[in-house]
Design a protein around this motif. Structure first.
Motif, PDB file in Angstrom:
ATOM      1  N   GLU A  67       0.827  -1.206   0.000  1.00  0.00           N
ATOM      2  CA  GLU A  67       0.000   0.000   0.000  1.00  0.00           C
ATOM      3  C   GLU A  67       0.864   1.260   0.000  1.00  0.00           C
ATOM      4  O   GLU A  67       0.464   2.283  -0.552  1.00  0.00           O
ATOM      5  CB  GLU A  67      -0.940  -0.001   1.201  1.00  0.00           C
ATOM      6  N   SER A 107       1.706   2.196  -3.580  1.00  0.00           N
ATOM      7  CA  SER A 107       0.566   2.863  -4.220  1.00  0.00           C
ATOM      8  C   SER A 107       0.400   4.286  -3.706  1.00  0.00           C
ATOM      9  O   SER A 107       0.084   5.200  -4.466  1.00  0.00           O
ATOM     10  CB  SER A 107      -0.715   2.074  -3.968  1.00  0.00           C
ATOM     11  N   ARG A 128       2.428   1.131 -12.677  1.00  0.00           N
ATOM     12  CA  ARG A 128       1.466   1.698 -11.723  1.00  0.00           C
ATOM     13  C   ARG A 128       0.360   0.697 -11.372  1.00  0.00           C
ATOM     14  O   ARG A 128      -0.822   1.027 -11.334  1.00  0.00           O
ATOM     15  CB  ARG A 128       0.832   2.980 -12.248  1.00  0.00           C
ATOM     16  N   GLU A 188      -2.160  -1.751  -9.360  1.00  0.00           N
ATOM     17  CA  GLU A 188      -2.964  -1.553  -8.155  1.00  0.00           C
ATOM     18  C   GLU A 188      -2.245  -2.166  -6.956  1.00  0.00           C
ATOM     19  O   GLU A 188      -1.459  -3.100  -7.105  1.00  0.00           O
ATOM     20  CB  GLU A 188      -4.335  -2.210  -8.316  1.00  0.00           C
ATOM     21  N   ARG A 189      -2.558  -1.681  -5.763  1.00  0.00           N
ATOM     22  CA  ARG A 189      -1.876  -2.148  -4.555  1.00  0.00           C
ATOM     23  C   ARG A 189      -2.028  -3.648  -4.346  1.00  0.00           C
ATOM     24  O   ARG A 189      -1.096  -4.303  -3.900  1.00  0.00           O
ATOM     25  CB  ARG A 189      -2.327  -1.384  -3.328  1.00  0.00           C
TER      26      ARG A 189
END
Length: 145
Positions: A5, A8, A95, A97-98
């Motif tokens: 997280e 992100s 990039r 997603e977490r």
């Protein structure tokens, strides 16, 4: 929440992916959980497991030594995310997603903090109640990211 997280979050703060992938040495995520006192007792009750997938648990009881809390001291749980594996490096550059960053990190060998917490419950170091207090009522019942 998790080391993944934080990747992100840095991307959300407009850190360029190439700078993050190239300049990041690693991310250390840690949590402290209360350690059970010696007065704690084993339980095979399904209700005491609080949805955690373990065979039996140790539950806090309370005594003079722990001031009737059932806990004495803390134990450290940690996860370390290294951006070095090629798949993880690529996920950062894209990039991802977490959740995908987390899954990629686990596939690359990272031990998720939730897995470590479940192991601590199974080993009797801490209780399911403490696991839920730290990770939330809907926290991970099994590991992974």
């Amino acid at each position: 929440g998790t080391a993944a997280e934080s990747i992100s979050r840095l991307l959300d703060l407009d850190v360029e992916p190439y700078m993050l992938a190239g300049g990041l040495v690693g991310v250390l995520n840690q949590r402290l959980l209360r350690r059970l006192c010696t007065c704690a007792e084993p339980s095979e009750s399904i209700e005491d497991r609080l949805g955690i997938d373990v065979e039996r648990v140790i539950v806090p009881r309370g005594c003079e030594a722990c001031r009737h809390t059932g806990y004495v001291g803390r134990t450290l749980l940690a996860e370390f995310l290294s951006p070095d594996p090629p798949d993880l490096h690529r996920a950062i550059l894209q990039r991802a997603e977490r959740q995908e960053v987390g899954r990629t990190a686990v596939r690359a060998g990272m031990r998720a903090i939730a897995d470590r917490a479940i192991e601590a419950v199974a080993a009797g170091v801490t209780s399911p109640e403490e696991f839920r207090r730290v990770f939330g009522p809907r926290g991970p019942a099994s590991g992974g990211a």
